[in-house]
Design a protein around this motif. Structure first.
Motif, PDB file in Angstrom:
ATOM      1  N   SER A  13       0.798  -1.229   0.000  1.00 40.68           N
ATOM      2  CA  SER A  13       0.000   0.000   0.000  1.00 40.68           C
ATOM      3  C   SER A  13       0.828   1.275   0.000  1.00 40.68           C
ATOM      4  O   SER A  13       0.337   2.328  -0.425  1.00 40.68           O
ATOM      5  CB  SER A  13      -0.940  -0.003   1.214  1.00 40.68           C
ATOM      6  N   ARG A  14       2.065   1.210   0.495  1.00 40.39           N
ATOM      7  CA  ARG A  14       2.867   2.436   0.588  1.00 40.39           C
ATOM      8  C   ARG A  14       4.336   2.134   0.302  1.00 40.39           C
ATOM      9  O   ARG A  14       4.740   0.980   0.266  1.00 40.39           O
ATOM     10  CB  ARG A  14       2.725   3.055   1.988  1.00 40.39           C
ATOM     11  N   ILE A  16       8.047   1.344  -0.744  1.00 40.91           N
ATOM     12  CA  ILE A  16       8.675   0.451  -1.731  1.00 40.91           C
ATOM     13  C   ILE A  16       7.649  -0.519  -2.299  1.00 40.91           C
ATOM     14  O   ILE A  16       7.609  -0.766  -3.512  1.00 40.91           O
ATOM     15  CB  ILE A  16       9.852  -0.306  -1.058  1.00 40.91           C
ATOM     16  N   VAL A  36      -2.105  -3.546   5.907  1.00 35.05           N
ATOM     17  CA  VAL A  36      -2.555  -3.969   7.239  1.00 35.05           C
ATOM     18  C   VAL A  36      -3.595  -3.031   7.814  1.00 35.05           C
ATOM     19  O   VAL A  36      -4.558  -3.472   8.432  1.00 35.05           O
ATOM     20  CB  VAL A  36      -1.364  -4.178   8.214  1.00 35.05           C
ATOM     21  N   SER A  37      -3.437  -1.711   7.603  1.00 38.73           N
ATOM     22  CA  SER A  37      -4.399  -0.776   8.203  1.00 38.73           C
ATOM     23  C   SER A  37      -4.786   0.375   7.289  1.00 38.73           C
ATOM     24  O   SER A  37      -5.861   0.942   7.458  1.00 38.73           O
ATOM     25  CB  SER A  37      -3.835  -0.227   9.519  1.00 38.73           C
ATOM     26  N   ASN A  38      -3.945   0.723   6.343  1.00 40.28           N
ATOM     27  CA  ASN A  38      -4.218   1.902   5.523  1.00 40.28           C
ATOM     28  C   ASN A  38      -4.944   1.498   4.230  1.00 40.28           C
ATOM     29  O   ASN A  38      -4.360   1.459   3.142  1.00 40.28           O
ATOM     30  CB  ASN A  38      -2.903   2.633   5.219  1.00 40.28           C
ATOM     31  N   ASP A  62      -2.461  -8.957   8.319  1.00 35.00           N
ATOM     32  CA  ASP A  62      -1.292  -8.611   9.137  1.00 35.00           C
ATOM     33  C   ASP A  62      -0.280  -9.745   9.016  1.00 35.00           C
ATOM     34  O   ASP A  62      -0.576 -10.871   9.452  1.00 35.00           O
ATOM     35  CB  ASP A  62      -1.753  -8.425  10.591  1.00 35.00           C
ATOM     36  N   VAL A  63       0.880  -9.484   8.454  1.00 37.71           N
ATOM     37  CA  VAL A  63       1.862 -10.568   8.298  1.00 37.71           C
ATOM     38  C   VAL A  63       2.430 -11.021   9.646  1.00 37.71           C
ATOM     39  O   VAL A  63       3.130 -12.028   9.706  1.00 37.71           O
ATOM     40  CB  VAL A  63       3.016 -10.212   7.312  1.00 37.71           C
ATOM     41  N   ASN A  89       7.667  -7.854   1.377  1.00 32.62           N
ATOM     42  CA  ASN A  89       8.114  -6.473   1.569  1.00 32.62           C
ATOM     43  C   ASN A  89       7.694  -5.887   2.912  1.00 32.62           C
ATOM     44  O   ASN A  89       8.385  -5.022   3.443  1.00 32.62           O
ATOM     45  CB  ASN A  89       7.548  -5.628   0.425  1.00 32.62           C
ATOM     46  N   TYR A 159      16.192  -4.729  14.566  1.00 32.29           N
ATOM     47  CA  TYR A 159      15.755  -4.675  13.160  1.00 32.29           C
ATOM     48  C   TYR A 159      16.868  -5.234  12.258  1.00 32.29           C
ATOM     49  O   TYR A 159      16.603  -6.047  11.355  1.00 32.29           O
ATOM     50  CB  TYR A 159      15.435  -3.226  12.791  1.00 32.29           C
ATOM     51  N   LYS A 163      16.723  -8.527   9.701  1.00 34.37           N
ATOM     52  CA  LYS A 163      17.034  -8.521   8.271  1.00 34.37           C
ATOM     53  C   LYS A 163      18.183  -9.477   7.938  1.00 34.37           C
ATOM     54  O   LYS A 163      18.235 -10.052   6.848  1.00 34.37           O
ATOM     55  CB  LYS A 163      17.332  -7.094   7.810  1.00 34.37           C
ATOM     56  N   GLY A 190      19.294   0.530   0.916  1.00 38.88           N
ATOM     57  CA  GLY A 190      20.016   1.373   1.880  1.00 38.88           C
ATOM     58  C   GLY A 190      19.002   2.306   2.521  1.00 38.88           C
ATOM     59  O   GLY A 190      17.943   1.873   2.980  1.00 38.88           O
ATOM     60  N   ILE A 192      16.187   4.755   2.108  1.00 42.43           N
ATOM     61  CA  ILE A 192      15.224   5.073   1.050  1.00 42.43           C
ATOM     62  C   ILE A 192      14.185   6.044   1.608  1.00 42.43           C
ATOM     63  O   ILE A 192      13.731   5.898   2.754  1.00 42.43           O
ATOM     64  CB  ILE A 192      14.520   3.778   0.552  1.00 42.43           C
ATOM     65  N   THR A 194      11.008   6.995   2.377  1.00 47.19           N
ATOM     66  CA  THR A 194       9.624   6.515   2.533  1.00 47.19           C
ATOM     67  C   THR A 194       9.131   6.919   3.924  1.00 47.19           C
ATOM     68  O   THR A 194       9.878   7.464   4.736  1.00 47.19           O
ATOM     69  CB  THR A 194       9.525   4.975   2.424  1.00 47.19           C
ATOM     70  N   HIS A 197      10.612   5.950   8.100  1.00 45.98           N
ATOM     71  CA  HIS A 197      11.446   6.691   9.055  1.00 45.98           C
ATOM     72  C   HIS A 197      10.574   7.448  10.061  1.00 45.98           C
ATOM     73  O   HIS A 197      10.924   7.554  11.235  1.00 45.98           O
ATOM     74  CB  HIS A 197      12.404   7.615   8.306  1.00 45.98           C
TER      75      HIS A 197
HETATM   76  P1  NAP Z   1       6.699   1.962   4.705  1.00 41.61           P
HETATM   77  O1  NAP Z   1       6.744   3.138   3.795  1.00 41.61           O
HETATM   78  O2  NAP Z   1       6.650   2.176   6.193  1.00 41.61           O
HETATM   79  O3  NAP Z   1       5.481   1.016   4.259  1.00 41.61           O
HETATM   80  C1  NAP Z   1       5.247  -0.139   4.999  1.00 41.61           C
HETATM   81  C2  NAP Z   1       4.249  -1.000   4.274  1.00 41.61           C
HETATM   82  O4  NAP Z   1       4.160  -2.240   4.972  1.00 41.61           O
HETATM   83  C3  NAP Z   1       2.857  -0.401   4.254  1.00 41.61           C
HETATM   84  O5  NAP Z   1       2.244  -0.805   3.050  1.00 41.61           O
HETATM   85  C4  NAP Z   1       2.204  -1.053   5.470  1.00 41.61           C
HETATM   86  O6  NAP Z   1       0.784  -1.179   5.333  1.00 41.61           O
HETATM   87  C5  NAP Z   1       2.837  -2.431   5.421  1.00 41.61           C
HETATM   88  N1  NAP Z   1       2.876  -3.122   6.698  1.00 41.61           N
HETATM   89  C6  NAP Z   1       3.457  -2.732   7.867  1.00 41.61           C
HETATM   90  N2  NAP Z   1       3.273  -3.664   8.803  1.00 41.61           N
HETATM   91  C7  NAP Z   1       2.567  -4.664   8.216  1.00 41.61           C
HETATM   92  C8  NAP Z   1       2.047  -5.897   8.683  1.00 41.61           C
HETATM   93  N3  NAP Z   1       2.217  -6.298   9.961  1.00 41.61           N
HETATM   94  N4  NAP Z   1       1.342  -6.666   7.816  1.00 41.61           N
HETATM   95  C9  NAP Z   1       1.147  -6.281   6.530  1.00 41.61           C
HETATM   96  N5  NAP Z   1       1.616  -5.116   6.037  1.00 41.61           N
HETATM   97  C10 NAP Z   1       2.310  -4.322   6.880  1.00 41.61           C
HETATM   98  O7  NAP Z   1       7.965   0.998   4.478  1.00 41.61           O
HETATM   99  P2  NAP Z   1       9.094   0.987   3.325  1.00 41.61           P
HETATM  100  O8  NAP Z   1      10.131   1.988   3.694  1.00 41.61           O
HETATM  101  O9  NAP Z   1       8.484   1.006   1.988  1.00 41.61           O
HETATM  102  O10 NAP Z   1       9.755  -0.439   3.631  1.00 41.61           O
HETATM  103  C11 NAP Z   1       9.393  -1.602   2.924  1.00 41.61           C
HETATM  104  C12 NAP Z   1      10.407  -2.691   3.234  1.00 41.61           C
HETATM  105  O11 NAP Z   1      11.715  -2.221   2.893  1.00 41.61           O
HETATM  106  C13 NAP Z   1      10.471  -3.084   4.713  1.00 41.61           C
HETATM  107  O12 NAP Z   1      10.685  -4.473   4.820  1.00 41.61           O
HETATM  108  C14 NAP Z   1      11.676  -2.324   5.225  1.00 41.61           C
HETATM  109  O13 NAP Z   1      12.255  -2.935   6.344  1.00 41.61           O
HETATM  110  C15 NAP Z   1      12.569  -2.389   4.011  1.00 41.61           C
HETATM  111  N6  NAP Z   1      13.609  -1.338   3.991  1.00 41.61           N
HETATM  112  C16 NAP Z   1      13.279  -0.026   3.948  1.00 41.61           C
HETATM  113  C17 NAP Z   1      14.290   0.916   3.954  1.00 41.61           C
HETATM  114  C18 NAP Z   1      14.016   2.407   3.919  1.00 41.61           C
HETATM  115  O14 NAP Z   1      14.953   3.195   4.139  1.00 41.61           O
HETATM  116  N7  NAP Z   1      12.793   2.837   3.653  1.00 41.61           N
HETATM  117  C19 NAP Z   1      15.632   0.520   4.007  1.00 41.61           C
HETATM  118  C20 NAP Z   1      15.925  -0.831   4.049  1.00 41.61           C
HETATM  119  C21 NAP Z   1      14.910  -1.766   4.037  1.00 41.61           C
HETATM  120  P3  NAP Z   1      -0.249   0.028   5.754  1.00 41.61           P
HETATM  121  O15 NAP Z   1      -0.181   1.027   4.611  1.00 41.61           O
HETATM  122  O16 NAP Z   1      -1.569  -0.658   5.852  1.00 41.61           O
HETATM  123  O17 NAP Z   1       0.258   0.586   7.041  1.00 41.61           O
END
Ligand code: NAP
Length: 250
Positions: A13-14, A16, A36-38, A62-63, A89, A159, A163, A190, A192, A194, A197
């Motif tokens: 939903s949001r 990556i 999960v919620s949005n 909810d995963v 993801n 965290y 990973k 790295g 990103i 989104t 944070h």
């Molecule tokens: P984000 O913008 O916070 O988005 C999180 C997404 O995961 C949302 O779609 C959220 O759904 C969903 N989500 C959260 N908890 C969940 C659950 N329990 N069950 C199902 N869905 C769930 O995150 P992002 O930055 O895109 O990160 C995506 C992945 O990349 C993650 O695994 C993160 O650890 C990894 N990553 C991110 C970064 C970075 O800098 N952003 C760096 C390294 C790795 P809702 O919209 O419903 O809340």
């Protein structure tokens, strides 16, 4: 049954995940957008894909809850009649803390969502895609993090450890199903730009961290999605057990 290959993106939903959903749809995948919620965010991703002529459906789950993962796959079975790809993801961070400050509840949530959720979702995907189970093969991409390598001291070592588990899981599962038509790879983003944070209490972290990144800027969700969708695709047909850094050199 869908004529197109079907992809499930957890946390689609949001961030990556949303970028993966939109790009994969452009490349010909029918997409199940998990959230999960949005719901509004998931619906917006589905609407964007459909407006461009693609196929998509939003699936809540909810995963961090095993029964939700089972139900999510059943919903995909019912809606599309097949599954060909999974992007693990969905993932969470938490507030910056040292390990000597962390609660058991925090650690349990971190591992349940980031590690167990990914393994259970991969289990369901393998049960459907592996030729051993009568499937036609497929591809799984797990989302790790450069934190797995760096360790993220004083930020979120828990965290980072979750990973690192994803990295090892990727290599092991890839080898386990290598003769069964299922490829399993991981991407390590790295820093990103989104919403993640903000959920860790530092909404401006991506841009504040630019000077620590060799390329001197955070990455975009689109840049990570490009790597993920490549690993799902047939040009990556001989790639399995690989972990690709998408980190601007960090
Ligand atoms: P984000 O913008 O916070 O988005 C999180 C997404 O995961 C949302 O779609 C959220 O759904 C969903 N989500 C959260 N908890 C969940 C659950 N329990 N069950 C199902 N869905 C769930 O995150 P992002 O930055 O895109 O990160 C995506 C992945 O990349 C993650 O695994 C993160 O650890 C990894 N990553 C991110 C970064 C970075 O800098 N952003 C760096 C390294 C790795 P809702 O919209 O419903 O809340």
């Amino acid at each position: 049954m869908s004529d197109k290959p079907v992809l499930l993106v957890t946390g689609g939903s949001r961030g990556i995940g949303a970028a993966v959903c939109v790009l994969a749809a452009q490349k010909g995948w029918a997409v199940a957008v998990n959230y999960v919620s949005n719901q509004a965010a998931a619906d917006a991703v589905v609407a964007e894909i459909r407006a461009a002529g693609g196929e998509a459906v939003a699936v809540r789950g909810d995963v961090g809850v095993a029964a939700d993962i089972d139900a999510m796959f059943v919903a995909v079975d019912k809606h599309f009649g097949r599954i060909d790809g999974l992007v693990n993801n969905a993932g969470v961070i938490d507030l910056s803390q040292r390990v000597d400050e962390m609660s058991a509840e925090r650690l349990e949530r971190m591992m349940r969502v980031n590690v167990i959720g990914s393994i259970l979702a991969a289990r369901e995907a393998v049960r459907r895609m592996s030729t051993r189970h009568g499937g036609k093969g497929g591809a799984i991409v797990n989302i790790s993090s450069m934190a797995a390598v760096i360790g993220s001291p004083s930020l979120y070592v828990d965290y980072a450890a979750s990973k690192a588990a994803i990295d090892t899981f990727t290599v092991g599962l890839a080898r386990e199903v290598a003769t069964e038509g299922v490829r399993v790879n991981a991407v390590r983003p790295g820093i990103i730009d989104t919403d993640i944070h903000a959920s860790g209490g530092e909404p401006d972290r991506a841009h504040r961290s630019a000077s620590m990144i060799p390329m001197q800027r955070p990455g975009t969700a689109q840049e990570v999605a490009d790597a993920i969708v490549y690993l799902l695709s047939s040009p990556a047909s001989y790639i399995t057990g690989a972990i690709l850094n998408v980190s601007g050199g960090r």
